[in-house]
Scaffold this active site. Sequence first.
Site, PDB file in Angstrom:
ATOM      1  N   GLY A 297       0.830  -1.196   0.000  1.00 24.43           N
ATOM      2  CA  GLY A 297       0.000   0.000   0.000  1.00 24.43           C
ATOM      3  C   GLY A 297       0.864   1.246   0.000  1.00 24.43           C
ATOM      4  CD  GLU A 298       4.341   2.768   2.593  1.00 21.41           C
ATOM      5  OE1 GLU A 298       5.548   2.960   2.355  1.00 21.41           O
ATOM      6  OE2 GLU A 298       3.902   2.508   3.742  1.00 21.41           O
TER       7      GLU A 298
END
EC number: 2.4.2.21
Length: 329
Positions: A297-298
Amino acid sequence: MDLDALIAGTDLPQFDEAAAEAARARQAELTKPPGALGRLEELAIFMAGWQGTAQPRIERAQALVFAGNHGICAQGVNPFPQEVTAAMVANFEAGGAAINQLCAVAGADLSVIALDLDTPTADFTTGPAMSAGETRAAMAKGAEAVDPSASVLVLGEMGIGNSTISAALACACLGGEARDWIGRGTGSDDAGMALKADVVAKGVALHGTGTPLEILAALGGREQAAMAGAVLAARAARIPVLLDGYICTAAMLPLWRINPALLDHCLVSHRSREPGHIRILDAIGKPAILDMDMALGEGSGAALALPILRAALACHNGMATFAEAGIGG
């Protein structure tokens, strides 16, 4: 910005077919066999159509990471406490996360937007996660964060519990059983996976039959709504978007349910190891640029794909044509 008009498709900016055709013609003249650069050629033509020029360029890449907390964590669906969300936001701001390093390598300007972390959304097994007003406010924050002069938008998120949120959104928008959409997330064991499937099934049973925006409000999070708003703002400014993995792509499903064309300017950067992400890509018909077995993610996968996009344009714009190279026949 009139989000309602964009959602409704009123005066929606369209792909410039004339610019794309001019880019195809240039590709045919470059010193290589036709199609030899594969998807790099497709990416260059894609950028040409959205930038409206036969020779598109990336002057500024903007990376946005939205962070939110989720009431569904009260059900124990994540092995980590919600305080980790704020700690990771601080890590982003200090330059210590993977996304910071990847943006530095890729040449993207990173901004992190925390969305009311001290006030998690509601537990969707007992009621809607957000009101319509909260959802629109988060979408507006996402839209406002987009720089209309950016050449490309890299999109990501952070939020403990949001793999469960994403499974619920995917299940409600695309159907199937809750277990079809569940993955390990940040490290769920088999018991945690069973719990997540049960929680998602309860949420979808309560909230899975509304309009797409009602589903986003009832099952989603502020960071999902913000990413949807950012994608609409990018469309208004004709900015191509690099979507990240499962959480980011699942956040687009309410828009896709409204009108698949709302995502025409979006590229999927990578194929996550989360099984639900593979199912989403099959459903919406968007191939991923990379497959690196990532599930962080991120915005990490989106940032990693940006140099591929830059490489596509470097070849498209910088290679000599046969005539320029003096190669005949």
